[in-house]
Motif scaffolding. Structure first.
Motif, mmCIF file in Angstrom:
data_model
loop_
_atom_site.group_PDB
_atom_site.id
_atom_site.type_symbol
_atom_site.label_atom_id
_atom_site.label_comp_id
_atom_site.label_asym_id
_atom_site.label_seq_id
_atom_site.Cartn_x
_atom_site.Cartn_y
_atom_site.Cartn_z
ATOM 1 N N ILE A 66 0.857 -1.181 0.000
ATOM 2 C CA ILE A 66 0.000 0.000 0.000
ATOM 3 C C ILE A 66 0.892 1.230 0.000
ATOM 4 C CG2 ILE A 66 -1.919 1.185 1.136
ATOM 5 C CD1 ILE A 66 -2.426 -1.429 2.673
ATOM 6 N N ASP A 67 0.783 2.043 -1.039
ATOM 7 C CA ASP A 67 1.612 3.244 -1.152
ATOM 8 C C ASP A 67 3.095 2.936 -0.993
ATOM 9 O OD1 ASP A 67 -0.605 4.805 -1.564
ATOM 10 O OD2 ASP A 67 -0.796 5.426 0.523
ATOM 11 N N GLY A 68 3.522 1.780 -1.549
ATOM 12 C CA GLY A 68 4.925 1.411 -1.514
ATOM 13 C C GLY A 68 5.367 0.719 -0.243
ATOM 14 N N ARG A 69 4.469 0.576 0.724
ATOM 15 C CA ARG A 69 4.808 -0.093 1.980
ATOM 16 C C ARG A 69 4.188 -1.482 2.000
ATOM 17 N NH1 ARG A 69 3.201 5.137 3.874
ATOM 18 N NH2 ARG A 69 4.962 6.354 4.632
ATOM 19 N N GLU A 70 4.943 -2.480 2.447
ATOM 20 C CA GLU A 70 4.438 -3.847 2.519
ATOM 21 C C GLU A 70 3.972 -4.179 3.926
ATOM 22 O OE1 GLU A 70 6.845 -6.908 0.913
ATOM 23 O OE2 GLU A 70 6.974 -6.008 -1.080
ATOM 24 N N GLN A 71 2.925 -4.991 3.995
ATOM 25 C CA GLN A 71 2.370 -5.433 5.277
ATOM 26 C C GLN A 71 1.999 -6.902 5.165
ATOM 27 O OE1 GLN A 71 1.495 -3.523 8.278
ATOM 28 N NE2 GLN A 71 1.268 -5.589 9.045
ATOM 29 N N LYS A 72 2.415 -7.697 6.139
ATOM 30 C CA LYS A 72 2.084 -9.123 6.160
ATOM 31 C C LYS A 72 0.853 -9.330 7.019
ATOM 32 C CE LYS A 72 4.142 -13.639 7.270
ATOM 33 N NZ LYS A 72 5.364 -14.317 7.754
ATOM 34 N N GLU A 84 -2.241 6.386 5.112
ATOM 35 C CA GLU A 84 -2.381 7.614 4.361
ATOM 36 C C GLU A 84 -1.010 7.885 3.759
ATOM 37 O OE1 GLU A 84 -3.692 10.555 7.056
ATOM 38 O OE2 GLU A 84 -5.650 9.640 7.397
ATOM 39 N N LYS A 85 -0.947 8.793 2.818
ATOM 40 C CA LYS A 85 0.330 9.017 2.152
ATOM 41 C C LYS A 85 1.427 9.441 3.131
ATOM 42 C CE LYS A 85 -0.565 9.810 -2.691
ATOM 43 N NZ LYS A 85 -0.362 10.721 -3.822
ATOM 44 N N ALA A 86 1.053 10.228 4.152
ATOM 45 C CA ALA A 86 2.052 10.726 5.080
ATOM 46 C C ALA A 86 2.135 9.892 6.351
ATOM 47 C CB ALA A 86 1.743 12.185 5.449
ATOM 48 N N SER A 87 1.433 8.761 6.398
ATOM 49 C CA SER A 87 1.408 7.962 7.616
ATOM 50 C C SER A 87 2.701 7.165 7.771
ATOM 51 C CB SER A 87 0.215 7.014 7.610
ATOM 52 O OG SER A 87 0.390 6.016 6.636
ATOM 53 N N ARG A 88 2.944 6.712 8.991
ATOM 54 C CA ARG A 88 4.113 5.901 9.278
ATOM 55 C C ARG A 88 3.758 4.428 9.140
ATOM 56 N NH1 ARG A 88 5.936 7.625 15.077
ATOM 57 N NH2 ARG A 88 3.683 7.644 15.402
ATOM 58 N N ALA A 89 4.718 3.634 8.701
ATOM 59 C CA ALA A 89 4.503 2.188 8.609
ATOM 60 C C ALA A 89 4.230 1.644 10.010
ATOM 61 C CB ALA A 89 5.720 1.517 7.991
ATOM 62 N N GLU A 90 3.332 0.682 10.083
ATOM 63 C CA GLU A 90 2.872 0.182 11.374
ATOM 64 C C GLU A 90 2.678 -1.326 11.318
ATOM 65 O OE1 GLU A 90 -1.404 0.608 13.159
ATOM 66 O OE2 GLU A 90 -0.283 2.429 13.667
ATOM 67 N N VAL A 91 3.050 -2.009 12.397
ATOM 68 C CA VAL A 91 2.862 -3.455 12.505
ATOM 69 C C VAL A 91 2.151 -3.738 13.820
ATOM 70 C CG1 VAL A 91 4.003 -5.701 12.671
ATOM 71 C CG2 VAL A 91 4.940 -3.945 11.156
ATOM 72 N N VAL A 162 16.998 -4.991 8.526
ATOM 73 C CA VAL A 162 15.988 -5.802 9.204
ATOM 74 C C VAL A 162 14.632 -5.215 8.846
ATOM 75 C CG1 VAL A 162 15.075 -6.635 11.401
ATOM 76 C CG2 VAL A 162 17.543 -6.346 11.102
ATOM 77 N N THR A 163 13.755 -6.046 8.283
ATOM 78 C CA THR A 163 12.443 -5.583 7.839
ATOM 79 C C THR A 163 11.355 -6.372 8.543
ATOM 80 O OG1 THR A 163 13.352 -5.076 5.655
ATOM 81 C CG2 THR A 163 10.943 -5.177 5.846
ATOM 82 N N ILE A 164 10.413 -5.657 9.139
ATOM 83 C CA ILE A 164 9.234 -6.261 9.749
ATOM 84 C C ILE A 164 8.019 -5.520 9.219
ATOM 85 C CG2 ILE A 164 7.994 -6.712 11.907
ATOM 86 C CD1 ILE A 164 10.670 -6.878 13.309
ATOM 87 N N GLY A 165 7.172 -6.224 8.473
ATOM 88 C CA GLY A 165 6.053 -5.545 7.827
ATOM 89 C C GLY A 165 6.572 -4.453 6.922
ATOM 90 N N GLY A 166 6.079 -3.231 7.118
ATOM 91 C CA GLY A 166 6.541 -2.101 6.314
ATOM 92 C C GLY A 166 7.664 -1.319 6.960
ATOM 93 N N ILE A 167 8.204 -1.819 8.076
ATOM 94 C CA ILE A 167 9.270 -1.117 8.786
ATOM 95 C C ILE A 167 10.621 -1.734 8.403
ATOM 96 C CG2 ILE A 167 10.197 -0.475 11.043
ATOM 97 C CD1 ILE A 167 7.388 -0.836 12.185
ATOM 98 N N LYS A 168 11.498 -0.920 7.871
ATOM 99 C CA LYS A 168 12.819 -1.398 7.472
ATOM 100 C C LYS A 168 13.891 -0.515 8.092
ATOM 101 C CE LYS A 168 15.540 -2.826 3.443
ATOM 102 N NZ LYS A 168 15.541 -2.992 1.965
#
Length: 210
Positions: A66-72, A84-91, A162-168
């Protein structure tokens, strides 16, 4: 002015972003997603009208972009972050029967399961896991660590990513024990201290920092 308004009408629908994504079912290489209240059955590689792409679907989980961010997403934890476009990646992580939080992660591009351990100074691997991940211990710093079984040999090194969900995160400190301890890779403070953590209703939320 009339031409300008017509152009804006064409552009605005294209920049809309999905706010809520939920996994409803897994069907081989396809997944049923609910996106902003609308159900979409997507095959791997397909993108919904809302701009959500199904990267991968297995019998156990689905990965969406979503918007370039991956989520499992799994059926146990089906809800992705509100984006949202300006939101932070979240797991979001749910506890197991023992109250532990576990998650899938990617270390230098290779997958590994980790358990959150706020008492661990850094990410901690056992030796077999480090070998499987292809970690280079020749350049690692030999150290001694204190464990429940006493003082043990270990190696200190820095992980490229190290990548977890959309957090790298990049350049994350890690420790590799010279034996089979710990049995599960520990997600320690070398990663956790660089993200924001919050608990809501028993769910542990990790958020990337801006």
């Amino acid at each position: 002015m009339r031409n300008l308004l017509f152009t804006l009408c064409l552009i605005l629908p294209m920049v809309a972003t999905a706010q809520q994504v939920q996994l409803k079912g897994l069907f081989g290489s396809s997944a049923m997603l609910e996106i902003d209240g609308r159900q979409r059955l997507l095959k791997a590689g397909q993108k919904s009208p809302e701009g959500v792409q199904l990267v991968e679907a297995t019998t156990r989980y689905a990965r969406v972009k979503i918007d370039g961010r991956e989520q499992k997403l799994t059926l146990d934890a089906p809800v992705a972050a509100s984006y949202e476009k300006a939101s932070r990646a979240e797991v979001r992580l749910k506890p197991d029967s023992r109250g532990h939080y576990s998650t899938g992660a990617w270390v230098n591009g290779r997958s590994v399961s980790m358990m959150v351990d706020t008492g661990a100074t850094s990410i901690a691997f056992n030796y077999p896991t480090a070998r499987r991940l292809g970690l280079n211990l020749e350049r690692a710093q030999p150290i001694r660590v204190s464990t429940a079984n006493g003082i043990a040999r270990a190696y200190k090194l820095s992980l490229d990513s190290v990548t977890i969900g959309g957090i790298k995160l990049h350049n994350v400190d890690a420790t590799v024990h010279a034996d089979d301890f710990p049995q599960v890779t520990l997600l320690g403070n070398s990663f956790l201290s660089r993200v924001d953590m919050e608990q809501q209703g028993g769910v542990l939320i990790l958020r990337a920092r801006n």
